[in-house]
Motif scaffolding. Structure first.
Motif, short mmCIF file in Angstrom:
data_model
loop_
_atom_site.label_atom_id
_atom_site.label_comp_id
_atom_site.label_asym_id
_atom_site.label_seq_id
_atom_site.Cartn_x
_atom_site.Cartn_y
_atom_site.Cartn_z
N TYR A 129 -1.10 11.05 3.19
CA TYR A 129 -1.23 11.69 4.58
C TYR A 129 -0.89 13.09 4.66
O TYR A 129 -0.11 13.53 3.86
CB TYR A 129 -0.18 11.11 5.45
CG TYR A 129 -0.43 9.44 5.91
CD1 TYR A 129 -1.47 9.19 6.92
CD2 TYR A 129 0.25 8.66 5.17
CE1 TYR A 129 -1.52 7.87 7.37
CE2 TYR A 129 -0.05 7.42 5.43
CZ TYR A 129 -0.78 6.93 6.44
OH TYR A 129 -0.98 5.55 6.51
N GLU A 175 0.94 -1.38 0.27
CA GLU A 175 0.14 -0.06 0.15
C GLU A 175 0.68 1.33 0.07
O GLU A 175 1.92 1.29 0.53
CB GLU A 175 -0.99 0.11 1.20
CG GLU A 175 -2.01 -0.71 0.94
CD GLU A 175 -3.01 -0.60 2.24
OE1 GLU A 175 -4.11 -1.32 2.25
OE2 GLU A 175 -2.78 0.24 3.04
N LEU A 196 -4.83 10.03 7.12
CA LEU A 196 -4.84 9.59 5.79
C LEU A 196 -5.73 9.88 5.13
O LEU A 196 -7.24 10.01 5.35
CB LEU A 196 -5.08 8.02 6.13
CG LEU A 196 -5.18 7.04 5.01
CD1 LEU A 196 -3.87 7.03 4.16
CD2 LEU A 196 -5.52 5.57 5.47
N GLY A 240 0.03 5.14 1.19
CA GLY A 240 -1.13 6.14 1.95
C GLY A 240 -0.52 7.43 1.51
O GLY A 240 0.57 7.91 1.66
N ARG A 270 -5.74 6.04 -0.08
CA ARG A 270 -4.76 4.70 0.08
C ARG A 270 -4.78 4.02 -1.38
O ARG A 270 -5.83 3.91 -1.90
CB ARG A 270 -5.30 3.83 1.24
CG ARG A 270 -4.74 2.60 1.64
CD ARG A 270 -5.13 1.84 2.44
NE ARG A 270 -6.56 1.87 2.65
CZ ARG A 270 -7.42 1.87 3.65
NH1 ARG A 270 -7.01 2.34 4.89
NH2 ARG A 270 -8.60 1.71 3.49
#
Length: 187
Positions: A131, A127, A136, A129, A139
């Motif tokens: 941010y 994954e 978050l 992500g 994703r």
């Protein structure tokens, strides 16, 4: 012309297929279409970002329009050096995966509002992500160097390689817009 077309089905928070995301990636531009149907009706967002070269940080201009607004902006001398329009997130994810690094920090520019905020892409396992301010936002599930599915703050998308699979089950208005974009229709 060196062009890559990426197609994804777009799903509501309940996992129901409601639309499509299509990206045309060229050496000096990225064009994106997000078109879907919700209980409120048809939503259609197009974006085009132009670059000096293949580096997403070297963008020069973007234009975005949706059902409510048309926004156009040049990169400004006072902008942070690492600022990138939000629709270029896919290019930054690819850049991170190709680099083998665990993180990529940048300044996220909201095309519609012009607001900027610090952001970081974090690659961990299968994954990546996105941010911002320790929250978050998005994703992306990856397989090798390819994003195969994404979670966009509740909505989702899934990579497909077949136009018939992309359009299957979508309403006529969405299909017309997607086909026009695939043929090269622009903002």
């Amino acid at each position: 012309m060196n062009q890559t077309v990426v197609t994804e089905t777009f799903h509501s928070e309940g996992g129901i297929k409601v639309g499509a995301i299509v990206r045309r990636i060229e050496p000096t531009s990225l064009s994106t279409l997000l078109c879907f149907t919700s209980p409120d009706g048809l939503h259609h967002v197009e974006s085009r970002i132009e670059f000096d070269d293949e580096n997403p940080f070297n963008w020069t201009h973007y234009v975005q329009h949706d059902d409510e607004a048309f926004v156009e902006r040049d990169k400004q001398p006072g902008d942070p050096a690492n600022v990138v329009p939000g629709h270029a997130e896919c290019l930054l994810v690819s850049r991170l995966l190709e680099s083998g690094e665990a993180e990529l920090e940048f300044t996220l520019l909201d095309e519609r509002t012009g607001q900027m905020r610090p952001a970081v892409l974090v690659h961990k396992g299968d994954e990546v992500g996105l941010y911002s301010e320790d929250q978050l936002l998005n994703r992306h599930r990856v397989l090798g160097d390819e994003v195969i599915a994404s979670d966009w703050e509740g909505n989702g998308s899934r990579l497909v390689h077949d136009v018939n699979e992309l359009l299957d089950g979508l309403d006529d208005a969405t299909c017309v817009r997607v086909r026009n974009f695939l043929r090269g229709g622009e903002i």
